[in-house]
Design an enzyme around this catalytic site. Sequence first.
Site, PDB file in Angstrom:
ATOM      1  N   LYS A  34       3.345 -42.139-110.922  1.00  0.00           N
ATOM      2  CA  LYS A  34       1.984 -42.685-110.811  1.00  0.00           C
ATOM      3  C   LYS A  34       1.324 -42.172-109.530  1.00  0.00           C
ATOM      4  O   LYS A  34       2.012 -41.711-108.611  1.00  0.00           O
ATOM      5  CB  LYS A  34       2.045 -44.213-110.814  1.00  0.00           C
ATOM      6  CG  LYS A  34       2.906 -44.784-109.699  1.00  0.00           C
ATOM      7  CD  LYS A  34       3.170 -46.277-109.864  1.00  0.00           C
ATOM      8  CE  LYS A  34       4.086 -46.777-108.761  1.00  0.00           C
ATOM      9  NZ  LYS A  34       4.435 -48.188-108.903  1.00  0.00           N
ATOM     10  N   TYR A 255     -13.256 -38.667 -79.047  1.00  0.00           N
ATOM     11  CA  TYR A 255     -14.210 -39.758 -79.270  1.00  0.00           C
ATOM     12  C   TYR A 255     -13.790 -41.016 -78.525  1.00  0.00           C
ATOM     13  O   TYR A 255     -12.619 -41.385 -78.508  1.00  0.00           O
ATOM     14  CB  TYR A 255     -14.285 -40.088 -80.760  1.00  0.00           C
ATOM     15  CG  TYR A 255     -15.049 -39.086 -81.584  1.00  0.00           C
ATOM     16  CD1 TYR A 255     -16.396 -38.847 -81.356  1.00  0.00           C
ATOM     17  CD2 TYR A 255     -14.420 -38.399 -82.605  1.00  0.00           C
ATOM     18  CE1 TYR A 255     -17.099 -37.930 -82.131  1.00  0.00           C
ATOM     19  CE2 TYR A 255     -15.110 -37.488 -83.396  1.00  0.00           C
ATOM     20  CZ  TYR A 255     -16.458 -37.264 -83.144  1.00  0.00           C
ATOM     21  OH  TYR A 255     -17.148 -36.370 -83.919  1.00  0.00           O
TER      22      TYR A 255
END
Length: 357
Positions: A34, A255
């Site tokens: 999956k 940042y």
Amino acid sequence: MRQATVYIDQEALQYNLNRVKQLAPTAKIVSMVKANAYGHGVKDCLAALKDSDAFGVACLEEALEIRELGYEQPITLIEGIFSDDEMQIVIDKKIECVVHHQQQLDWLRAHKEAYIAQGLKVWVKLNSGMNRLGFKVPEIIEVINSLKAEGFTCVLAMHFANADAENHPLNDQQRDQFLQVKEACAPIMGSCCNSAAIFKWPELNFDFVRPGIMLYGATPFADKTVAELDLKPVMTFTAEIIALNTIQAGESVGYGSTFIAEQEMQLAIVSIGYGDGYPRAFPKQNYVSINGQQTRLIGRVAMDMIAIDVTHINAPIGTEVELWGKERLVDDVAEANGTIGYELLCRMSARPVRKLA
Ligand SMILES: *Cc1c(COP(=O)(O)O)cnc(C)c1O
């Protein structure tokens, strides 16, 4: 070309599949593929897992992809179908359903002859305390016994909520309920083991085991490494150094300027970021590996870049950096990120180039 690469090691996948065979020699193996084979890419993984007895997926679309690639083994839809119109496709393509609520039973019964004629099994889900899907005791006994009387071949299916935990009280309760239902519906095939349960409870392997994470060489346990479990990591996620900077004490990086150098240091900028599926948040210090040497991340992860400390490493531009793989385990990156390997693997984005190792 910007280097952000996911290597898939098919031999490692086969090795891990053989580990399942060693641990559960009498059970059939339903390889769980999956979520695009836990982010690894279903096509390359199926090729390596072709000796599996069956496959497990979460929806019809994932099952149809397996059929389109030419694999003919049984496939189980672990949540069953989501609407009546999926039933005809399921029957045509020989895909087996979990049933976990009354409406799915009605859909199944409406197509009874065709479903049985295709030789498909019904996976009847027991809710033994996880409280996601399934029928509870005693209702499930009635459901299974009437399905059997109608001519369906049934598998009793159950999922442990704490198979990764030592001595959780729910484990015994879930196991006891499973055994109780199995006896009340005998004879019936059974399936209740995911990766953690395959390692822990060989006596519960029964007819079908459902390994997922162990196939991909990540650990299902917080306190056991893949080396201890004798599994091999399948995915290696790498990028390249694209710039080098020397910074002085007091200078910041990235940042938010969250990192401030305490002394002169050598930084390398690496072409990877959260846009590639690398996590941004690291509540704990994270590391990458360069030629077997681990070195720390510096400052925040950006969309396309990270900074790492190469003060004590000879690493020119173009050097390959392992984000996770055989040296820096995905399980350890996940730990630093406050999650589990499963999530990082499944969250892999489509941006990195995929290659076979
Ligand atoms: C995903 C899944 C598995 C596999 O679990 P792992 O912990 O990855 O081994 C097994 N059974 C069901 C029902 C699942 O949804």
